[in-house]
Design an enzyme around this catalytic site. Structure first.
Site, PDB file in Angstrom:
ATOM      1  N   THR A  88      -3.767 -81.944  56.501  1.00 36.06           N
ATOM      2  CA  THR A  88      -4.612 -82.956  56.802  1.00 36.06           C
ATOM      3  C   THR A  88      -3.850 -84.115  56.675  1.00 36.06           C
ATOM      4  O   THR A  88      -2.592 -84.406  56.155  1.00 36.06           O
ATOM      5  CB  THR A  88      -5.670 -82.995  55.702  1.00 36.06           C
ATOM      6  OG1 THR A  88      -4.959 -83.490  54.455  1.00 36.06           O
ATOM      7  CG2 THR A  88      -6.454 -81.835  55.403  1.00 36.06           C
ATOM      8  N   ASP A  89      -4.491 -85.357  56.989  1.00 35.63           N
ATOM      9  CA  ASP A  89      -3.946 -86.742  56.563  1.00 35.63           C
ATOM     10  C   ASP A  89      -4.457 -87.151  55.146  1.00 35.63           C
ATOM     11  O   ASP A  89      -5.217 -86.435  54.693  1.00 35.63           O
ATOM     12  CB  ASP A  89      -4.384 -87.796  57.625  1.00 35.63           C
ATOM     13  CG  ASP A  89      -3.203 -88.884  57.737  1.00 35.63           C
ATOM     14  OD1 ASP A  89      -2.528 -89.091  56.544  1.00 35.63           O
ATOM     15  OD2 ASP A  89      -3.204 -89.709  58.583  1.00 35.63           O
ATOM     16  N   PHE A  90      -3.918 -88.130  54.687  1.00 33.14           N
ATOM     17  CA  PHE A  90      -4.109 -88.603  53.233  1.00 33.14           C
ATOM     18  C   PHE A  90      -5.612 -88.688  52.792  1.00 33.14           C
ATOM     19  O   PHE A  90      -6.385 -89.276  53.308  1.00 33.14           O
ATOM     20  CB  PHE A  90      -3.468 -89.785  53.156  1.00 33.14           C
ATOM     21  CG  PHE A  90      -3.230 -90.311  51.943  1.00 33.14           C
ATOM     22  CD1 PHE A  90      -2.005 -90.498  51.442  1.00 33.14           C
ATOM     23  CD2 PHE A  90      -4.151 -90.876  50.900  1.00 33.14           C
ATOM     24  CE1 PHE A  90      -1.676 -91.044  49.973  1.00 33.14           C
ATOM     25  CE2 PHE A  90      -3.752 -91.470  49.747  1.00 33.14           C
ATOM     26  CZ  PHE A  90      -2.764 -91.409  49.217  1.00 33.14           C
TER      27      PHE A  90
END
Ligand code: BGC
Length: 731
Positions: A281-283
Site C-alpha cells: 500500500t501507500d502510507f
C-alpha cells in the site's frame, strides 16, 4: 525453526538460496499473527529498542504486541548503515523464525549524491543516463542497508498544479515508460543478491497523476480506455524491466480506491499482466479506506485490501489487528495470507537476505566520490532546458555579471525527496566563480521564505537592484522553494511569487540583458519572465552539481541538449495541458479562428513551450522526410542539418497521428526519438523504425488493436513542429 542456522549450514554446503520447499516449510511453521506481522511495514523508529518487554509510546498507541514488532516483515525511515545493522542484528535475535527484515526507502533521485529530479532527467531524453544515475544511487543505497526503493514513480503527469510531477517522467506515455524502465534497470533490474543492486517498487498504481484539479490525493476520473492506453505503459515498462514490487496509489480508479480495487490489482495486474511480485500500500492507505467511504471501519478496510490482494500494509496496522478475526470468520482465506507471505519471502530470498541479512553492509567500502559527482554533473548538464536566447548566451567569461534572486547562492537546489547532506552542493555563485567568471556582483539575493499555507516569497528587494546597474549582463536565479514540490505540494497559481516577478521587472528596467534561470519542480507560467528577459533557462532542481553544470552551460562550454518532458503553460487555466490530447470534433484553427470551436476566449490553446521543446547553441533544420513500410512497421527517414557554426546535439522526435480509428486518438503521439550530434554544417540522414506495435492502441474492447488505415507521421524538433508525411497501413 531457527531459519538462520539452517541457512548458514546450507550456505556452507554451497546451497545458497531457500528453495520453494523451504519457503513452504517456513510458512507452515509461522502462526497467523506472525504472518500478518510479515505483511506489515512500519517506521524503523518502532524497532529502535528491544521488544522483549512492555511497549510504550506510539507502539502502545497502535496497540501492538511486543511479538508483532519482533516478527515485523519490513521497515522504512531509518538512517544509515549503523542503524540498519543494529536493527537487523536485534531483529534476527528476537524474531523466532529469524526472517531478515526488508529495508525499504524512497531513493527518488539519488541517496548521498543528488541527481536532478526525475522530471528533469526525463528532459535529457537519454534513458541510459537515467540508468547510470540510478545505478550510482543503488550503490550508495546498498551501502546504507537499503534493499528496495519506492521508485520509479511512473505516474503520467499532465497537470503542473500537482506537486508530484517532479517525481515523474512527464506527460508522454512513451518517454515516461522509457525512463521508468531505465530507472529499474539502473537499480538492478530483477535485483539479485549482488551487493550493489536494489529492488524497485514502481508506484503509484495507478493513475495517481490524474488527480482532479491537480490536488494531491484527490479523486481520479479516467476512462478505462485512457487509463490503459496512456497511463499504464509506464508501470508496465517498469515491471517488464524487473520491478519487484508495486505500490497501490491513494486515489480511486473507477470510483474504487486502488488499495481495495480488485479489478486493478487482481484482474489486471496479477491475472492479465502476470505480476507475481509483492503489492504494497501507500502510507496508511488501508486505514484511509474508511475516510474514502468504502469501509465502515478498519476491520472492513483490512478485509477489502486483503481481498484485493495487497501483500504489505505500510504504516498502519489493520492486518495485525483484524487479520486473525477475518480468517477465523472465513471472510479472508488463509491461503490468501499464505500467498502474500510467500511473495514477501520470495522477494527476500531473491535479494539474498537469507544468505546475507546484512547485504551491502557486510564490508563497508568507501565509494569513490568522483564518478558519482561526474554522473550528477553530466545529468544536470543534460537536463537543463534553454527556453529562450536572443543572443546574450553564451556569456563571456570577462563580462561584468550581476547576480540576483533567491537561487543566486543557495544550496537548496535538491528538490523534494532528497535528505542528503547539501553542504557540498555547488551554488550558482560557486559554479560561476569556479568556471572563471571573475567579475560577479551579487545583490538582491534574499532567500525564499516558506510559511504554512502559502507560496514561499522573497523580501521586496527592488531597491537593491541599483547595485547591478553597471553590470554588462544580469542573471536572475529565481523559482519555487524546493519544498514546494513533491508530495502534498499542489498549487493553483503557477506564477513566480509576486516579489520575484517584481524583482525581474526591476532588473529588466536597468536596461541590461537579463538571463533568468528558473529552479522549479514543475512547469511554471513563465510569460512575464519571458517578456522581460533576454534568455531563459529552465534548471529544474539539479542536485549537487547545480552551479557547476549551469555555469558551464551559460559559458557555452557545454551545449544545451535537454528538451521539455512537460508542456509549459501560458496560463494555469489550461491545466491539464499536454500535447497528446484526443482530437475533438471542433478543433481550433489559428489561421481561421471561429467561435464555436474548442478554444478559450482569453488564451491560446497552445502551450507557451510545447513538449519536446528546447534550444541548443547550434541550430538545426529538417527536410526530406520519407516513410516506408518495413518489417510490419514503418521506417521514418529524415535529414537533419546543423545550420550553425557550432557543434550541437539535436533530439529528433517522431510522432504519429491515427487519422481515423474506432476511438478518438491523440492529435500526436511520440513514438521514437534519437539524439544526433552534428558538427557545424553537418548533414545527417536519421532513420528511426516504428514497429507494428507503435500503431496499436487500446480499443473499445479494452485490448490492444491494430486498425489499418491512414496515419500521419511527423518528424521534428518538438511536438508542435516538424515535417509531415502520410502512410496507409494495411492489415
Ligand atoms: C508517498 C509514497 C512514498 C511513501 C513512503 C507516501 O506518502 O506517497 O510515494 O513512497 O510515502 O515514504
Amino acid at each position: 525453526m531457527a531459519c538462520n542456522a539452517r541457512i548458514r549450514a546450507e550456505f556452507e554446503q554451497g546451497e545458497i538460496f531457500l528453495s520453494n520447499v523451504e519457503i513452504e516449510a517456513l510458512i507452515q511453521s509461522m502462526t497467523l499473527r506472525e504472518k500478518l506481522a510479515q505483511m506489515t511495514q512500519l517506521s524503523a523508529q518502532f524497532l529502535m529498542r528491544s521488544h522483549t518487554g512492555t511497549l510504550t509510546g506510539p507502539e502502545r498507541a497502535l496497540n501492538l504486541l511486543p511479538q508483532d514488532l519482533r516478527s515485523l516483515g519490513s521497515v522504512l525511515y531509518w538512517h544509515g548503515a549503523e542503524d540498519a545493522r543494529a536493527l537487523q542484528e536485534r531483529h534476527l535475535r528476537e524474531d523466532p523464525h529469524r526472517i531478515p527484515l526488508l529495508f525499504a526507502a524512497d531513493i527518488i533521485h539519488g541517496y548521498d549524491t543528488i541527481y536532478p529530479i526525475p522530471l528533469a532527467m526525463a528532459c535529457s531524453f537519454d534513458p541510459p543516463l537515467m540508468k547510470d544515475a540510478c545505478a550510482m544511487a543503488a550503490r550508495e543505497g546498498t551501502a546504507a542497508g537499503i534493499h528496495l526503493t519506492f521508485s520509479p514513480m511512473a505516474d503520467l503527469s499532465r497537470d503542473a498544479r500537482w506537486g508530484r510531477v517532479m517525481e515523474s517522467g512527464g506527460e508522454d506515455p512513451v518517454l515516461n515508460a522509457a525512463f521508468a524502465a531505465a530507472a529499474v534497470e539502473g537499480y538492478g533490474g530483477p535485483a539479485g543478491p549482488g551487493p550493489h543492486t536494489i529492488a524497485a517498487c514502481v508506484k503509484h498504481f495507478a493513475g495517481y497523476g490524474g488527480a482532479q484539479a491537480g490536488r494531491d490525493y484527490n479523486t481520479v476520473e479516467l476512462s478505462r480506455g485512457t487509463l490503459l492506453d496512456q497511463y499504464m505503459p509506464g508501470y508496465r515498462a517498469a515491471l517488464d524491466a524487473g520491478a519487484a514490487m508495486v505500490m497501490a496509489s491513494f486515489n480511486t480508479i473507477d470510483r474504487v480506491p486502488a488499495t481495495a480495487n480488485r479489478w486493478l490489482l487482481r484482474d489486471l495486474l496479477r491475472e492479465q499482466w502476470g505480476f507475481d511480485g509483492v503489492i504494497i500500500t501507500d502510507f496508511n492507505a488501508i486505514e484511509e479506506l474508511v475516510a474514502h467511504g468504502v469501509a465502515e471501519d478498519s476491520a472492513q478496510a483490512a478485509e477489502l485490501a486483503l481481498r484485493a490482494g495487497v501483500d504489505i500494509e505500510m504504516m498502519s496496522t489493520t492486518y495485525l489487528h483484524y487479520g486473525e478475526a477475518l480468517v477465523a470468520s472465513g471472510r479472508v482465506e488463509m491461503a490468501a495470507i499464505d500467498d502474500a507471505v510467500r511473495r514477501i519471502l520470495r522477494l527476500k530470498e531473491k535479494l539474498g537476505l537469507f544468505e546475507d541479512p546484512y547485504r551491502g553492509l557486510a564490508a563497508p567500502r568507501p565509494l569513490p566520490v568522483a564518478p558519482r559527482r561526474a554522473c550528477a554533473y553530466k545529468s544536470a548538464v543534460r537536463s537543463m532546458v534553454l527556453l529562450k536566447n536572443d543572443g546574450v548566451l553564451p556569456l563571456r567569461k570577462e563580462a561584468a555579471l550581476g547576480l540576483a534572486g533567491p537561487f543566486a547562492d543557495t544550496k537548496q537546489v535538491f528538490g523534494e525527496w532528497a535528505a542528503a547532506d547539501n553542504s557540498t552542493a555547488v551554488t550558482v555563485l560557486d559554479g560561476l566563480r569556479v568556471a572563471g567568471m571573475a567579475h560577479v556582483t551579487v545583490a538582491a539575493a534574499g532567500a525564499l521564505e516558506r510559511a504554512e499555507g502559502r507560496i514561499a516569497e522573497i523580501p521586496d528587494q527592488r531597491a537593491e537592484c541599483a547595485a547591478l546597474a553597471d553590470c554588462d549582463v544580469i542573471l536572475a536565479a529565481v523559482g519555487e522553494h524546493q519544498n514546494e514540490t513533491g508530495e502534498a505540494a499542489s498549487r493553483t497559481s503557477l506564477r513566480l511569487s509576486p516579489n520575484q516577478e517584481a524583482l525581474i521587472a526591476a532588473l529588466s528596467a536597468l536596461g541590461k540583458p537579463v538571463v533568468a534561470v528558473v529552479f522549479s519542480g514543475r512547469p511554471l507560467e513563465l510569460s512575464p519572465v519571458l517578456e522581460q528577459c533576454a534568455a531563459v533557462v529552465q534548471a529544474w532542481f539539479p542536485g549537487h552539481e547545480a552551479g557547476s553544470a549551469l555555469a558551464d552551460l551559460l559559458l557555452g562550454r557545454e551545449d544545451f541538449t535537454a528538451r521539455l518532458a512537460m508542456s509549459f503553460p501560458r496560463s494555469v487555466g489550461q491545466m491539464p495541458l499536454y500535447y497528446g490530447q484526443a482530437a475533438t470534433g471542433r478543433p481550433f484553427d489559428e489561421a481561421d479562428p471561429q467561435k464555436y470551436v474548442s478554444r478559450y476566449l482569453d488564451c491560446s490553446n497552445r502551450p507557451l513551450f510545447p513538449f519536446g521543446y528546447g534550444l541548443s547553441y547550434a541550430a538545426f533544420a529538417y527536410d526530406g522526410l520519407s516513410v516506408t513500410p518495413a518489417g510490419g512497421g514503418v521506417d521514418v527517414t529524415v535529414t537533419v542539418r546543423n545550420t550553425s557554426d557550432r557543434a550541437g546535439t539535436e533530439t529528433v522526435q517522431v510522432y504519429i497521428h491515427d487519422v481515423a480509428a474506432s476511438v478518438a486518438r491523440p492529435v500526436r503521439e511520440l513514438k521514437a526519438f534519437a539524439k544526433v550530434h552534428l558538427a557545424p554544417g553537418q548533414v545527417q540522414q536519421v532513420r528511426l523504425h516504428l514497429p507494428h506495435e507503435a500503431f496499436c492502441f487500446i480499443g473499445q474492447e479494452l485490448v490492444p488493436v491494430f486498425e489499418p488505415g491512414l496515419f500521419e507521421i511527423y518528424a521534428g524538433p518538438n511536438a508542435a513542429e516538424g515535417l509531415r508525411a502520410t502512410i496507409r497501413l494495411d492489415a
